[in-house]
Enzyme design. Structure first.
Site: not given
Length: 420
Positions: A235, A328, A362
């Site tokens: 991320c 995600d 994610h």
């Protein structure tokens, strides 16, 4: 006599356990429950029911679950299907050195209704210890210069590949993945970049010289095999990791998990160079029926080909492993990885590998970690939607973990050629 065994009863959290029940009546229906209490006293639980075979045995390596939190043959299903009693609670190990997670597995002699706690005494039970740090690994707190980190050094003689491990914008210093990487033969620096000690929760800039300082610190360690290091990041950490790979010659192998190929928010600064973030559309923030917030389309404009916020990945000298969860819901990581790869191709580069997993969300963690579909980012959002479908997500975790280690070893370990 009914017996429930788990082999081994104490092992690393990313290693499988063989669960087996014997002494049952032929074709008897049983229920298996797993419970775990984390370091904050939060409970996680899972359950599935099975039918014994003709000799009164249930072997999770072969027997299909007939119902519960999963169905089918999944030897580690009781571990990766653990779910929190309190919604939006993420299972996160804080003390990787002194104590394992203890998973208690209980067998009941018939199917029970779905409920978080069962008060009736089990027919048999066993406790499994799940460690994040192998015996012999050394954990060292690092507070040198500006660096806020923890260094994990494997035992033994000789030099080993060096890796920096970074998480996302939730902040803090998470050590679980770094300690596991060290347990598998990497000298790993878990590096904080926000929301820890004197590091700001929401930095007004990403100072790449801080990360250069960390890279140089790692390379100077006598146990680290140079001349370059690797990065494992997710991320916001993957955004920083990509920028490090572009600007820092020390970085030669970058694992980017569900990250953007552009500057998200705070500008990146390096020796007078400033890369500014692009625009974003808050009106594209959505909330699902559970109240989880999707940021999936918020940054679409920032990723346009000619946007000044797009990071010049073609300038990087090292290699990339893009890991993408196609389900995600936090960012459109599949498109961002695709665009980064197209950018490399346009410049004649082939220094990349893509692992794209349908159904994965994610939070792609090491193997057998429970799926986290939503949690909070302090100071940003109280309920972020991370996405993911249970079975494909956990399969992606297991496969990608092997590939991460193979990638790092390939690009951080010199090839020794024989001389005749």
């Amino acid at each position: 006599m009914v017996q429930l065994t788990a082999t081994p009863t104490s092992t690393l959290v990313d290693e499988p356990v063989h669960i087996r029940a014997t002494g049952l009546a032929p074709f008897q229906l049983v229920s298996l429950h797993a419970t775990l209490e984390d370091e904050k006293g939060m409970f996680f639980n899972s359950w599935a029911y099975y039918r014994a075979n003709e000799v009164g045995e249930v072997d999770l390596d072969r027997a299909p679950a007939l119902g519960g939190d999963y169905t089918g043959v999944h030897p580690m299903g009781l571990f990766w299907s653990l779910k929190p009693e309190i919604f939006l609670t993420r299972l996160c190990k804080r003390d990787v050195m002194n104590s394992p997670f203890k998973v208690q597995i209980k067998l009941y002699d018939k199917e029970l209704p779905i409920q978080p706690k069962v008060t009736r005494a089990p027919t048999a039970s066993v406790t499994v210890e799940r460690w994040y740090m192998a015996s012999g690994v050394t954990r060292i707190q690092v507070r040198e210069g500006r660096i806020r980190a923890t260094l994990f050094v494997p035992p033994g003689d000789g030099q080993l590949p060096g890796v920096i491990d970074m998480y996302g914008g939730t902040g803090g210093l998470l050590e679980s993945r770094a300690s596991l990487l060290a347990s598998h033969g990497f000298v790993c620096l878990a590096l904080a970049h926000c929301g820890f000690e004197d590091l700001p929760a929401q930095p007004d800039k990403i100072d790449l010289e801080y990360f250069e300082e960390a890279a140089n610190f790692l390379l100077k360690h006598p146990k680290v095999l140079g001349p370059g290091i690797g990065i494992v990041s997710v991320c916001k950490g993957a955004e920083i990791g990509l920028s490090m790979a572009i600007h820092l010659k020390q970085v030669v192998a970058s694992v980017l998990i569900n990250g953007p190929n552009f500057v998200l928010s705070a500008p990146h600064v390096y020796r007078g160079l400033i890369l500014k973030p692009g625009s974003f559309s808050t009106e594209l923030i959505h909330s699902n029926s559970y109240g989880l917030i999707d940021f999936y389309h918020v940054f679409d404009k920032s990723n346009q080909e000619k946007s000044p916020s797009v990071l010049p990945i073609e300038k990087a000298k090292g290699h990339f492993l893009f890991i993408v969860g196609e389900a995600d819901k936090n960012i459109n990581s599949k498109v961002f990885a695709k665009n980064a790869i197209e950018q490399l191709k346009r410049h004649g580069k082939n220094n990349w590998t893509l692992l794209s997993y349908p159904g994965a969300g994610h939070m792609i963690d090491p193997p057998y970690s429970p799926l986290c579909t939503g949690s909070a980012i302090p100071g940003v959002c109280s309920a972020v939607h991370w996405g993911g479908e249970l079975v494909p997500h956990v399969a992606a975790q297991e496969h990608s973990w092997r590939e991460i280690q193979k990638f790092l070893r390939k690009h951080l370990t010199p090839v020794v050629t024989s001389q005749i």
